[in-house]
Design an enzyme around this catalytic site. Structure first.
Site, PDB file in Angstrom:
ATOM      1  N   TYR A   1      38.327 -38.375   0.689  1.00 32.94           N
ATOM      2  CA  TYR A   1      38.738 -39.573  -0.044  1.00 32.94           C
ATOM      3  C   TYR A   1      37.945 -40.786   0.433  1.00 32.94           C
ATOM      4  O   TYR A   1      37.691 -40.962   1.628  1.00 32.94           O
ATOM      5  CB  TYR A   1      40.228 -39.828   0.151  1.00 32.94           C
ATOM      6  CG  TYR A   1      40.713 -41.073  -0.546  1.00 32.94           C
ATOM      7  CD1 TYR A   1      41.005 -41.062  -1.900  1.00 32.94           C
ATOM      8  CD2 TYR A   1      40.850 -42.279   0.148  1.00 32.94           C
ATOM      9  CE1 TYR A   1      41.421 -42.211  -2.554  1.00 32.94           C
ATOM     10  CE2 TYR A   1      41.273 -43.429  -0.498  1.00 32.94           C
ATOM     11  CZ  TYR A   1      41.556 -43.389  -1.846  1.00 32.94           C
ATOM     12  OH  TYR A   1      41.966 -44.524  -2.487  1.00 32.94           O
TER      13      TYR A   1
ATOM     14  N   SER B   1      43.905 -49.572  -4.286  1.00 27.03           N
ATOM     15  CA  SER B   1      43.287 -48.348  -4.802  1.00 27.03           C
ATOM     16  C   SER B   1      43.987 -47.741  -6.007  1.00 27.03           C
ATOM     17  O   SER B   1      43.494 -46.744  -6.551  1.00 27.03           O
ATOM     18  CB  SER B   1      43.183 -47.303  -3.689  1.00 27.03           C
ATOM     19  OG  SER B   1      42.138 -47.643  -2.800  1.00 27.03           O
TER      20      SER B   1
ATOM     21  N   THR C   1      48.519 -44.539  -3.975  1.00 24.19           N
ATOM     22  CA  THR C   1      48.823 -45.724  -3.177  1.00 24.19           C
ATOM     23  C   THR C   1      47.663 -46.705  -3.274  1.00 24.19           C
ATOM     24  O   THR C   1      46.538 -46.338  -3.632  1.00 24.19           O
ATOM     25  CB  THR C   1      49.047 -45.368  -1.700  1.00 24.19           C
ATOM     26  OG1 THR C   1      47.839 -44.796  -1.185  1.00 24.19           O
ATOM     27  CG2 THR C   1      50.192 -44.391  -1.541  1.00 24.19           C
ATOM     28  N   GLY C   2      47.951 -47.929  -2.949  1.00 28.22           N
ATOM     29  CA  GLY C   2      46.909 -48.948  -2.893  1.00 28.22           C
ATOM     30  C   GLY C   2      47.263 -49.959  -1.827  1.00 28.22           C
ATOM     31  O   GLY C   2      48.430 -50.358  -1.708  1.00 28.22           O
TER      32      GLY C   2
ATOM     33  N   ASN D   1      36.192 -44.933  -1.141  1.00 27.18           N
ATOM     34  CA  ASN D   1      35.880 -45.848  -2.242  1.00 27.18           C
ATOM     35  C   ASN D   1      34.524 -45.585  -2.883  1.00 27.18           C
ATOM     36  O   ASN D   1      34.312 -45.908  -4.053  1.00 27.18           O
ATOM     37  CB  ASN D   1      35.927 -47.291  -1.744  1.00 27.18           C
ATOM     38  CG  ASN D   1      37.324 -47.747  -1.389  1.00 27.18           C
ATOM     39  OD1 ASN D   1      38.299 -47.328  -2.005  1.00 27.18           O
ATOM     40  ND2 ASN D   1      37.437 -48.599  -0.386  1.00 27.18           N
TER      41      ASN D   1
END
Length: 384
Positions: free
Chosen positions: A201, A102, A337-338, A203
């Site tokens: 939050y 992300s 963060t991802g 996608n």
């Protein structure tokens, strides 16, 4: 400073453990304590290098097989530890490519804000205006700004699996952005909150933004990212997969995750369902270039850049456009963060870049609770 831990005995034991039962719960054994070099000692204004050294010590272990850490600003530090492949025990690579998850959203937000700076879109313009027919008449107007700061009210779209166990079974399948969004639209608007009323939050907001970028530019999202951001910043090792290609091309670490009690290689995985929300492949050096270039105004000009550091005035909100705000040891930090199976990434910095950190950790539970990994590998960078 650059630190590299090579654990020959550990690597050999891993290879032996895997020889008879491939990737089945290897017995990790940490090496004995090693004195820190004098140059690694913490300075009053630098990162807590003792804690960073301790974080890297003993890799691979139950929680991670490799880690790459870059700390910049006042008190630079670099660390490399672990192995790039459990089968061979080959040491970790400083220039390894990885799935950045992300953190892709930073690129997507920057592209949208560039287009806003050019007058090609308005942040107060709506999805209905720019992508007519995408949403049904059940939806209230949703602005571009609400997509950027996760307050659009869109419900989650389709995915190839909400957890690693399920996703692994579908890792070579493909979902198009249109299919992802169609599944969200079919659920209807958020029944509890109108657009702009709550930050949630997900996608889906950035999948729609990716579609918006393509519609406005008449070009592919990946090409726009390359010509507008990657090339100008010298991010030579950052890219997106070619369609459904499940591989990471170039030097990289294998990614692993615990599935049904076994440590499974999850490196090859079609990430098409993440696309503009989480499909990027990069390196720590490239992500540091992105972070510094962005914060210095070389990627997005003012006043549009302010959007990335503006948290909407709704209860519980912590994120601006792609970036999250938090405080640690009296410092205000902005970062992202991802996580993808086998890969956990962080980019974070103080607003004035007095301290930055970028890491890629080959976490064996990258899609699980990420806080322990962040506490181990990122927090020490901001301890001083």
């Amino acid at each position: 400073m650059r630190t590299r831990r090579r654990t020959t005995v550990l690597a050999a034991s891993l290879v032996l453990a895997l020889a008879t039962a491939p990737l089945a719960a290897p017995a990790f054994a940490a090496p004995g304590p090693t004195p820190l070099p004098a140059s690694a000692h913490t300075t009053p204004t630098g990162p807590d290098t003792r804690a960073l050294e301790a974080a890297l010590k003993g890799l691979p272990d139950q929680d991670a097989t490799a880690a790459l850490v870059r700390v910049g600003g006042k008190g630079s530090w670099q660390g490399v530890a672990g192995v790039r492949d459990l089968r061979t025990g080959a040491p970790a690579l400083e220039n390894a490519r990885f799935r950045a998850g992300s953190t892709t959203k930073i690129v997507t937000a920057a592209l949208v804000l560039q287009l806003a700076a050019e007058g090609r879109i308005s942040l107060d313009g709506t999805v209905q205006q720019y992508l007519p027919g995408l949403l049904t008449e059940d939806f209230s107007p949703i602005t571009v700004r609400q997509l950027l700061n996760f307050t659009s009210g869109l419900q989650p779209g389709a995915s190839l699996g909400d957890n690693v166990d399920v996703g692994h079974e579908h890792r070579f399948e493909t979902l198009t952005p249109e299919e992802v969004v169609a599944a969200s639209v079919a659920k209807g608007p958020d029944p509890a909150y109108a657009p702009g009323a709550r930050q949630r939050y997900g996608n889906i907001h950035y999948t729609v933004l990716g579609m918006l970028i393509e519609k406005v530019t008449g070009d592919s999202y990946a090409h726009q990212a390359a010509v507008r951001i990657f090339r100008p910043l010298g991010m030579r090792h950052t890219s997106f997969p070619d369609g459904p290609d499940p591989r990471i091309h170039g030097p990289h670490h294998r990614g692993y995750d615990w599935i049904d009690g076994k440590l499974v290689d999850v490196t090859d995985w079609n990430m098409s369902d993440r696309w503009a929300a989480g499909d990027m492949i990069s390196t720590t050096t490239d992500l540091e270039r992105l972070l510094v270039g962005l914060f210095r105004g070389r990627v997005v000009p003012e006043p549009q850049l302010t959007e990335m550091f503006t948290v909407p005035a709704v209860e519980g909100a912590t994120m601006g456009a792609a970036l999250q705000r938090f405080e640690l040891n009296g410092k205000e930090i902005w970062g992202k963060t991802g996580s993808r199976p086998g890969y956990h990434t962080v980019v974070a910095a103080t607003r004035n870049l007095s301290r930055t950190v970028v890491y890629s950790v080959n976490s064996t539970d990258a899609k699980g609770e990420g806080l322990p990994i962040v506490q181990r590998f990122a927090f020490p960078a901001f301890n001083r």
